[in-house]
Design a protein around this motif. Structure first.
Motif, short mmCIF file in Angstrom:
data_model
loop_
_atom_site.label_atom_id
_atom_site.label_comp_id
_atom_site.label_asym_id
_atom_site.label_seq_id
_atom_site.Cartn_x
_atom_site.Cartn_y
_atom_site.Cartn_z
N PRO A 95 0.83 -1.21 0.00
CA PRO A 95 0.00 0.00 0.00
C PRO A 95 0.86 1.25 0.00
N SER A 96 0.33 2.31 -0.54
CA SER A 96 1.04 3.59 -0.54
C SER A 96 0.94 4.23 0.84
N ILE A 97 1.86 5.14 1.11
CA ILE A 97 1.84 5.87 2.38
C ILE A 97 1.70 7.35 2.10
N ALA A 98 1.19 8.06 3.09
CA ALA A 98 1.07 9.52 2.98
C ALA A 98 2.43 10.17 3.24
N PHE A 99 2.56 11.39 2.78
CA PHE A 99 3.82 12.12 2.96
C PHE A 99 4.20 12.22 4.43
N SER A 100 3.23 12.42 5.29
CA SER A 100 3.52 12.57 6.71
C SER A 100 4.02 11.28 7.35
N GLU A 101 3.74 10.13 6.73
CA GLU A 101 4.16 8.85 7.30
C GLU A 101 5.65 8.56 7.12
N ALA A 102 6.30 9.27 6.23
CA ALA A 102 7.73 9.00 5.98
C ALA A 102 8.53 9.09 7.27
N THR A 103 8.16 10.05 8.13
CA THR A 103 8.88 10.22 9.40
C THR A 103 8.08 9.74 10.60
N ALA A 104 6.87 9.25 10.35
CA ALA A 104 6.02 8.75 11.45
C ALA A 104 5.29 7.51 10.97
N PRO A 105 6.00 6.39 10.79
CA PRO A 105 5.39 5.20 10.21
C PRO A 105 4.29 4.60 11.07
N GLN A 106 3.31 4.00 10.42
CA GLN A 106 2.25 3.27 11.10
C GLN A 106 2.67 1.80 11.17
N PHE A 107 3.41 1.46 12.21
CA PHE A 107 4.03 0.13 12.29
C PHE A 107 3.00 -0.99 12.25
N GLY A 108 1.79 -0.73 12.74
CA GLY A 108 0.78 -1.77 12.80
C GLY A 108 0.38 -2.33 11.46
N ARG A 109 0.56 -1.57 10.39
CA ARG A 109 0.15 -2.06 9.08
C ARG A 109 1.21 -2.97 8.45
N TRP A 110 2.45 -2.93 8.97
CA TRP A 110 3.53 -3.66 8.30
C TRP A 110 3.81 -5.03 8.90
N ALA A 111 3.67 -5.19 10.21
CA ALA A 111 3.95 -6.49 10.83
C ALA A 111 3.07 -7.61 10.27
N PRO A 112 1.77 -7.40 10.05
CA PRO A 112 0.95 -8.48 9.48
C PRO A 112 1.38 -8.88 8.07
N LEU A 113 2.12 -8.03 7.39
CA LEU A 113 2.58 -8.33 6.04
C LEU A 113 3.91 -9.08 6.04
N GLY A 114 4.43 -9.40 7.23
CA GLY A 114 5.69 -10.13 7.33
C GLY A 114 6.92 -9.26 7.27
N ALA A 115 6.77 -7.97 7.41
CA ALA A 115 7.91 -7.06 7.36
C ALA A 115 8.58 -6.96 8.72
N GLU A 116 9.85 -7.26 8.76
CA GLU A 116 10.63 -7.07 9.98
C GLU A 116 11.34 -5.72 9.99
N MET A 117 11.66 -5.24 8.79
CA MET A 117 12.26 -3.92 8.61
C MET A 117 11.42 -3.12 7.62
N LEU A 118 11.49 -1.82 7.73
CA LEU A 118 10.71 -0.93 6.90
C LEU A 118 11.60 0.18 6.37
N VAL A 119 11.61 0.35 5.06
CA VAL A 119 12.33 1.45 4.43
C VAL A 119 11.31 2.43 3.87
N GLN A 120 11.29 3.63 4.42
CA GLN A 120 10.40 4.68 3.93
C GLN A 120 11.22 5.91 3.60
N GLY A 121 10.61 6.77 2.83
CA GLY A 121 11.31 7.99 2.46
C GLY A 121 10.37 8.95 1.78
N PHE A 122 10.93 9.98 1.20
CA PHE A 122 10.13 10.97 0.49
C PHE A 122 10.98 11.58 -0.61
N VAL A 123 10.33 12.27 -1.53
CA VAL A 123 11.02 13.01 -2.58
C VAL A 123 10.27 14.31 -2.80
#
Length: 449
Positions: A95-123
């Motif tokens: 899923p896509s993330i909002a611009f504000s999430e780049a520095t404030a991730p919603q960790f709850g959405r990633w653990a169920p997807l099997g993600a142990e690490m998360l790489v986010q950013g912005f441009v």
């Protein structure tokens, strides 16, 4: 030109973006030796598209910042996937993330997807078309940031920001030095088996930004980048005979290394870029010489009957490994940088050729010939033989900047077609590097300055 935004908080003050160097990050993450034979952890990493504060047009290849953010995440995913250490999932499956999430991730959405690490950013784009790219690595289970970096790049260099981000993630999680932000020189081949056109070509480490340097009117062979990427030494038949030229990447001009009527070949740079090693055939005898990179009087380093060729410096510049048939067949030898102390180091059957010293200094990669041609490594002392490939004809190894991956070219039986391949030091992670035409003689340069 890529300019790091390290500690340049003012450039992205709205997001309080003050990048932290990797060594300042909290302890933890994967660690290990580049030559460790144990299996690496299959670490799940989620990499959603990098959002933008405003979708604006940009001169970069993706013509707007929204498309650019997705491409950045795709490149980071490909980099991390192709080294055999991680299990990244890219933006096309997330899923896509909002611009504000780049520095404030919603960790709850990633653990169920099997993600142990998360790489986010912005441009985001500035009025002068410069692009600011932020990159953050998060631990999903601990719900904390591990490391961050930022880059301000010209539109033409946006891919470097993706490679730098992948390098940051790779280094933080593996404990190894980076290597994605680097370039490869190689020989591009076209035409029938008995009449191949061979041109000098360069590209990014992932095959992007490809360009041909020579026209193909004369054969080019064995390119080698200088340590600072400003020049490429290579063999050319410009005047009908094998001669070593140095091509200046910035001025797009070339100069002859030595003014000699004798055939010269197999150029190699010293680690400081001050000298070039090469071989020269005189009256049926071939020896290794050293000449200042700026020109001057060459110094002969070997003086034995037979063929001495293919010198490669140790990373500290104190020793040289080379190939010689002085014992009756091709074998590997070491000598001091001034030519003294020559001694054989390969004693394991078959023939050994095209040695190249690892940037780490602990191993030498070479072509082993014994029935077929295989890529192998050994220690500088002559022990620790390890075969990394087992095909019909694999040859001419070159190291990644961090000494963890060996690139080489593989020739197909019958057709003579050749392609670039890579393998890690376990020998288990093998992949082909796509090129627009057939390819041989690769040379992997250091991490870009």
């Amino acid at each position: 030109m890529l300019r790091s935004a390290m500690f340049a908080a003012a450039a992205v003050a709205a997001l309080s973006f003050a990048p932290v160097m990797a060594q300042e990050a909290p302890a933890g993450g994967l660690t290990g030796s580049v030559s460790d034979e144990s299996e690496w952890q299959d670490l799940g990493i989620a990499i959603p598209a990098f959002p933008t504060s405003a979708n604006v047009a940009t001169p970069a290849s993706p013509r707007n910042t929204e498309a650019l953010g997705r491409e950045l995440a795709r490149i980071i995913t490909a980099d991390l996937k192709n080294n055999g250490l991680f299990r990244p999932v890219g933006p096309d499956a997330l899923p896509s993330i909002a611009f504000s999430e780049a520095t404030a991730p919603q960790f709850g959405r990633w653990a169920p997807l099997g993600a142990e690490m998360l790489v986010q950013g912005f441009v985001r784009a500035a009025p002068d078309d410069q692009l600011t790219v932020g990159c953050y690595l998060y631990d999903v289970a601990l719900q904390q940031e591990m490391v961050r970096e930022g880059y301000v790049v010209a539109p033409a260099d946006w891919r470097r920001a993706a490679h730098k981000c992948a390098d940051m993630v790779y280094s933080r999680l593996s404990g190894e030095s980076p290597f994605f932000d680097s370039r490869i020189a190689y020989i591009a081949e076209t035409g029938p088996k008995g009449n191949r056109m061979k041109r000098l070509a360069i590209m990014d480490s992932d095959g992007a930004n490809h360009s041909f340097i020579t026209s193909g009117s004369t054969t080019a062979l064995t390119p080698r980048y200088s340590p600072d990427y400003s020049k490429i030494a290579y063999l050319s038949y410009t005047d009908g005979n094998p001669r070593i030229y140095v091509y200046d990447v910035n001025t797009k001009t070339q100069t002859l290394v030595t003014q000699s009527s004798n055939p010269t070949f197999a150029p190699r740079w010293s680690p400081d870029g001050q000298y070039i090693l090469y071989s020269m055939a005189v009256s049926g005898n071939t020896d290794i010489y050293r000449v200042p990179a700026t020109g001057g009087q060459p110094v002969r380093l070997t003086d034995t009957p037979g063929i001495d060729i293919g010198g490669s410096y140790s990373p500290d510049g104190r020793q040289i490994v080379f190939e010689s048939d002085r014992s009756g067949g091709q074998q590997l030898y070491l000598m001091n940088a001034d030519g003294t102390g020559q001694r054989r180091i390969s004693f394991f059957g078959g023939r050994s050729a095209t040695p190249e010293w690892s940037p780490r200094g602990d191993q030498i990669a070479f072509t082993h010939m014994g029935g077929n041609f295989r890529i192998a490594t050994m220690s500088p002392s002559g022990g620790g033989l390890r075969f990394l490939t087992d095909a019909w004809q694999d040859e001419a190894p070159t190291w990644s900047p961090n000494g963890r991956i060996v690139q080489f070219f593989r020739t197909a039986r019958g057709s003579g077609k050749s392609q670039l391949w890579q393998v890690d030091l376990t020998g288990k992670n093998l992949r082909q590097l796509q090129t627009p035409v057939d390819a041989s003689d690769p040379s992997w340069g250091p991490v870009l300055p």
